[in-house]
Motif scaffolding. Structure first.
Motif, mmCIF file in Angstrom:
data_model
loop_
_atom_site.group_PDB
_atom_site.id
_atom_site.type_symbol
_atom_site.label_atom_id
_atom_site.label_comp_id
_atom_site.label_asym_id
_atom_site.label_seq_id
_atom_site.Cartn_x
_atom_site.Cartn_y
_atom_site.Cartn_z
ATOM 1 N N HIS A 21 0.823 -1.214 0.000
ATOM 2 C CA HIS A 21 0.000 0.000 0.000
ATOM 3 C C HIS A 21 0.860 1.267 0.000
ATOM 4 N N GLU A 22 2.059 1.201 0.566
ATOM 5 C CA GLU A 22 2.961 2.356 0.518
ATOM 6 C C GLU A 22 3.496 2.564 -0.897
ATOM 7 N N ARG A 23 3.861 1.468 -1.558
ATOM 8 C CA ARG A 23 4.318 1.570 -2.948
ATOM 9 C C ARG A 23 3.198 2.072 -3.850
ATOM 10 N N ALA A 24 1.990 1.614 -3.568
ATOM 11 C CA ALA A 24 0.846 2.015 -4.387
ATOM 12 C C ALA A 24 0.628 3.521 -4.318
ATOM 13 N N ILE A 25 0.808 4.115 -3.161
ATOM 14 C CA ILE A 25 0.658 5.559 -3.020
ATOM 15 C C ILE A 25 1.736 6.283 -3.826
ATOM 16 N N ARG A 26 2.971 5.798 -3.730
ATOM 17 C CA ARG A 26 4.072 6.446 -4.457
ATOM 18 C C ARG A 26 3.919 6.313 -5.974
ATOM 19 N N LEU A 27 3.383 5.181 -6.450
ATOM 20 C CA LEU A 27 3.286 4.937 -7.892
ATOM 21 C C LEU A 27 1.886 5.195 -8.449
ATOM 22 N N SER A 28 0.973 5.698 -7.619
ATOM 23 C CA SER A 28 -0.400 6.047 -8.034
ATOM 24 C C SER A 28 -1.131 4.873 -8.670
ATOM 25 N N CYS A 29 -1.233 3.799 -7.930
ATOM 26 C CA CYS A 29 -1.970 2.630 -8.399
ATOM 27 C C CYS A 29 -2.533 1.901 -7.190
ATOM 28 N N SER A 30 -3.074 0.720 -7.409
ATOM 29 C CA SER A 30 -3.667 -0.044 -6.310
ATOM 30 C C SER A 30 -2.635 -0.996 -5.701
ATOM 31 N N PRO A 31 -2.824 -1.364 -4.431
ATOM 32 C CA PRO A 31 -1.922 -2.343 -3.824
ATOM 33 C C PRO A 31 -1.945 -3.686 -4.551
ATOM 34 N N ARG A 32 -3.115 -4.068 -5.037
ATOM 35 C CA ARG A 32 -3.224 -5.316 -5.799
ATOM 36 C C ARG A 32 -2.398 -5.231 -7.081
ATOM 37 N N GLY A 33 -2.414 -4.069 -7.719
ATOM 38 C CA GLY A 33 -1.613 -3.868 -8.927
ATOM 39 C C GLY A 33 -0.128 -3.996 -8.647
ATOM 40 N N ILE A 34 0.301 -3.497 -7.487
ATOM 41 C CA ILE A 34 1.704 -3.630 -7.087
ATOM 42 C C ILE A 34 2.053 -5.101 -6.919
ATOM 43 N N GLY A 35 1.181 -5.837 -6.237
ATOM 44 C CA GLY A 35 1.440 -7.263 -6.024
ATOM 45 C C GLY A 35 1.546 -8.023 -7.328
ATOM 46 N N MET A 36 0.657 -7.738 -8.265
ATOM 47 C CA MET A 36 0.695 -8.438 -9.558
ATOM 48 C C MET A 36 1.935 -8.054 -10.357
ATOM 49 N N ALA A 37 2.326 -6.765 -10.302
ATOM 50 C CA ALA A 37 3.512 -6.319 -11.033
ATOM 51 C C ALA A 37 4.775 -6.936 -10.448
ATOM 52 N N LEU A 38 4.852 -7.017 -9.125
ATOM 53 C CA LEU A 38 6.020 -7.650 -8.507
ATOM 54 C C LEU A 38 6.100 -9.126 -8.876
ATOM 55 N N LYS A 39 4.963 -9.782 -8.917
ATOM 56 C CA LYS A 39 4.940 -11.191 -9.315
ATOM 57 C C LYS A 39 5.377 -11.339 -10.766
ATOM 58 N N ARG A 40 4.917 -10.427 -11.618
ATOM 59 C CA ARG A 40 5.287 -10.452 -13.031
ATOM 60 C C ARG A 40 6.795 -10.287 -13.206
ATOM 61 N N LEU A 41 7.411 -9.464 -12.339
ATOM 62 C CA LEU A 41 8.851 -9.230 -12.417
ATOM 63 C C LEU A 41 9.673 -10.295 -11.683
ATOM 64 N N GLY A 42 8.990 -11.176 -10.960
ATOM 65 C CA GLY A 42 9.695 -12.218 -10.230
ATOM 66 C C GLY A 42 10.329 -11.730 -8.938
ATOM 67 N N ILE A 43 9.812 -10.636 -8.404
ATOM 68 C CA ILE A 43 10.334 -10.078 -7.153
ATOM 69 C C ILE A 43 9.415 -10.533 -6.045
ATOM 70 N N SER A 44 9.993 -11.179 -5.046
ATOM 71 C CA SER A 44 9.182 -11.594 -3.910
ATOM 72 C C SER A 44 9.933 -11.248 -2.623
ATOM 73 N N GLN A 45 9.169 -11.100 -1.578
ATOM 74 C CA GLN A 45 9.767 -10.791 -0.286
ATOM 75 C C GLN A 45 9.920 -12.100 0.478
ATOM 76 N N LYS A 46 11.136 -12.503 0.682
ATOM 77 C CA LYS A 46 11.413 -13.757 1.385
ATOM 78 C C LYS A 46 11.573 -13.490 2.878
ATOM 79 N N LYS A 47 11.001 -14.335 3.637
ATOM 80 C CA LYS A 47 11.120 -14.221 5.096
ATOM 81 C C LYS A 47 12.392 -14.920 5.553
ATOM 82 N N ASP A 48 13.065 -14.335 6.529
ATOM 83 C CA ASP A 48 14.243 -14.991 7.091
ATOM 84 C C ASP A 48 13.778 -16.049 8.094
ATOM 85 N N PRO A 49 14.370 -17.255 8.049
ATOM 86 C CA PRO A 49 13.947 -18.296 8.992
ATOM 87 C C PRO A 49 14.467 -18.033 10.402
#
Length: 100
Positions: A72-100
């Motif tokens: 939602h923070e990225r969505a505000i900066r890029l003027s789009c929806s949070p869902r759109g950010i999630g889909m774009a990140l998936k399209r680019l192959g960028i994911s947030q990995k959790k540290d074990p």
């Protein structure tokens, strides 16, 4: 279906000359309500289109600059929806990995 302003004006001028809503509607295969709306506002509505895709380069730069941001923070900066950010990140192959 959007009708041109010339077409609308032609029908409205016939309406002003004395033709009825029903007659014009039957002749031009329109709804009488449509002609009534045109009489109230003869101009066509302008549709506002938002960009369908987020610019990949701007998103990559944003991820590099703010790696811990929420969608939602990225969505505000890029003027789009949070869902759109999630889909774009998936399209680019960028994911947030959790540290074990």
């Amino acid at each position: 279906m959007a009708y041109s302003e010339d077409y609308r004006q032609m029908i409205l001028s016939k309406l002003e000359k004395g033709d009825s809503f029903r007659k014009l509607a039957a002749e031009y295969q329109l709804s009488p309500v449509t002609i009534q709306r045109w009489k109230k506002n003869p101009k066509r509505k302008q549709r506002v289109f938002r960009p369908l895709k987020i610019d990949n380069q701007k998103l990559i730069e944003d991820v590099a600059t703010y790696p811990d941001s929420y969608h939602h923070e990225r969505a505000i900066r890029l003027s789009c929806s949070p869902r759109g950010i999630g889909m774009a990140l998936k399209r680019l192959g960028i994911s947030q990995k959790k540290d074990p």
